[in-house]
Design a protein around this motif. Structure first.
Motif, PDB file in Angstrom:
ATOM      1  N   ASP A  70       0.837  -1.211   0.000  1.00  0.00           N
ATOM      2  CA  ASP A  70       0.000   0.000   0.000  1.00  0.00           C
ATOM      3  C   ASP A  70       0.867   1.255   0.000  1.00  0.00           C
ATOM      4  O   ASP A  70       0.554   2.232  -0.689  1.00  0.00           O
ATOM      5  N   ILE A  71       1.933   1.224   0.776  1.00  0.00           N
ATOM      6  CA  ILE A  71       2.836   2.380   0.867  1.00  0.00           C
ATOM      7  C   ILE A  71       3.504   2.649  -0.472  1.00  0.00           C
ATOM      8  O   ILE A  71       3.524   3.782  -0.958  1.00  0.00           O
ATOM      9  N   THR A  73       2.632   1.850  -3.477  1.00  0.00           N
ATOM     10  CA  THR A  73       1.731   2.278  -4.554  1.00  0.00           C
ATOM     11  C   THR A  73       0.988   3.575  -4.240  1.00  0.00           C
ATOM     12  O   THR A  73       0.258   4.084  -5.082  1.00  0.00           O
ATOM     13  N   SER A  74       1.192   4.108  -3.034  1.00  0.00           N
ATOM     14  CA  SER A  74       0.491   5.343  -2.669  1.00  0.00           C
ATOM     15  C   SER A  74       1.051   6.529  -3.436  1.00  0.00           C
ATOM     16  O   SER A  74       2.216   6.544  -3.830  1.00  0.00           O
ATOM     17  N   ASP A  75       0.212   7.501  -3.633  1.00  0.00           N
ATOM     18  CA  ASP A  75       0.603   8.712  -4.355  1.00  0.00           C
ATOM     19  C   ASP A  75       1.042   9.769  -3.343  1.00  0.00           C
ATOM     20  O   ASP A  75       0.388  10.794  -3.160  1.00  0.00           O
ATOM     21  N   THR A  76       2.151   9.467  -2.642  1.00  0.00           N
ATOM     22  CA  THR A  76       2.683  10.370  -1.632  1.00  0.00           C
ATOM     23  C   THR A  76       4.178  10.556  -1.863  1.00  0.00           C
ATOM     24  O   THR A  76       4.799   9.807  -2.626  1.00  0.00           O
ATOM     25  N   GLN A  80       6.945  10.877   3.107  1.00  0.00           N
ATOM     26  CA  GLN A  80       5.706  10.343   3.676  1.00  0.00           C
ATOM     27  C   GLN A  80       5.697   8.813   3.656  1.00  0.00           C
ATOM     28  O   GLN A  80       5.218   8.180   4.594  1.00  0.00           O
ATOM     29  N   LYS A  81       6.231   8.237   2.602  1.00  0.00           N
ATOM     30  CA  LYS A  81       6.299   6.776   2.513  1.00  0.00           C
ATOM     31  C   LYS A  81       7.221   6.213   3.592  1.00  0.00           C
ATOM     32  O   LYS A  81       6.877   5.246   4.268  1.00  0.00           O
ATOM     33  N   ARG A  84       5.580   6.365   6.896  1.00  0.00           N
ATOM     34  CA  ARG A  84       4.589   5.284   7.059  1.00  0.00           C
ATOM     35  C   ARG A  84       5.266   3.956   7.378  1.00  0.00           C
ATOM     36  O   ARG A  84       4.745   3.169   8.172  1.00  0.00           O
TER      37      ARG A  84
END
Length: 189
Positions: A70-71, A73-76, A80-81, A84
């Motif tokens: 999830d991390i 593939t996140s748009d951050t 931020q990754k 997380r």
């Protein structure tokens, strides 16, 4: 009061014993004794000590793998990754340090397909973290230093957090979350 089933209780007691003594040193009799039941009663819920190990290690490894996916593939941003990832390790440490200790110390006692499955998850996790770091360097979000040094420094700290935190449980959880991220992301200088 949280009600848990007998199998979960057995797994939790076993994780605590594995953390204290190591997987190899713990017997089914030890687990039964810690639960104040007869060893034969354990077999109504659990087939073997190996089954307990699989339940502990694979469950946490799957959680790490799922959240990391999830991390990634996140748009951050990279920062931020990484934050997380740090929070994921802190969350699991705070929630279940016994099982985390088992994951870190006893995974090599898994057998056959479970061992292969675990190693694949661990390698994928590290590769995903590596890709986050490389992306951060490419985007000039983090310093251009050796990727493997960053990975080793960060993951070795996070993977052994349970050892240190158990000794300092008086540390405020909020401070742990904030300061761990600050130190790992910005250093101390």
């Amino acid at each position: 009061m949280k009600i848990i089933d007998r199998k979960t209780e057995i797994v939790n007691v076993a994780a605590k014993l594995f953390k204290e003594k190591g997987y190899s040193a713990v017997t089914m009799r030890d687990i039964a004794q810690a639960m104040d039941i007869k060893a034969a009663s354990l077999y109504n819920h659990i087939k073997s000590k190996q089954e307990i190990l699989v339940l502990i290690v694979i469950e946490i490894a799957e959680e790490f793998t799922s959240v990391m996916q999830d991390i990634v593939t996140s748009d951050t941003s990279t920062i931020q990754k990484i934050e997380r990832v740090i929070q994921l390790h802190i969350d699991i440490t705070l929630r279940n340090s016994d099982a985390l200790a088992c994951l870190n110390n006893d995974w090599m006692h898994l057998t056959d397909s479970e061992l292969s499955y675990y190693i694949k998850m661990r390698n994928d996790y590290e590769q995903n973290f590596r890709s986050i770091i490389k992306e951060g360097i490419r985007n000039a979000e983090i310093q251009d230093v050796n990727v493997e040094v960053i990975i080793f420094s960060t993951l070795s700290t996070l993977r052994t957090l349970y050892l240190w935190y158990d000794k300092t449980k008086s540390l405020n959880e909020k401070i742990l979350r904030e300061d761990m991220a600050k130190v790992l992301l910005k250093g101390i200088v």
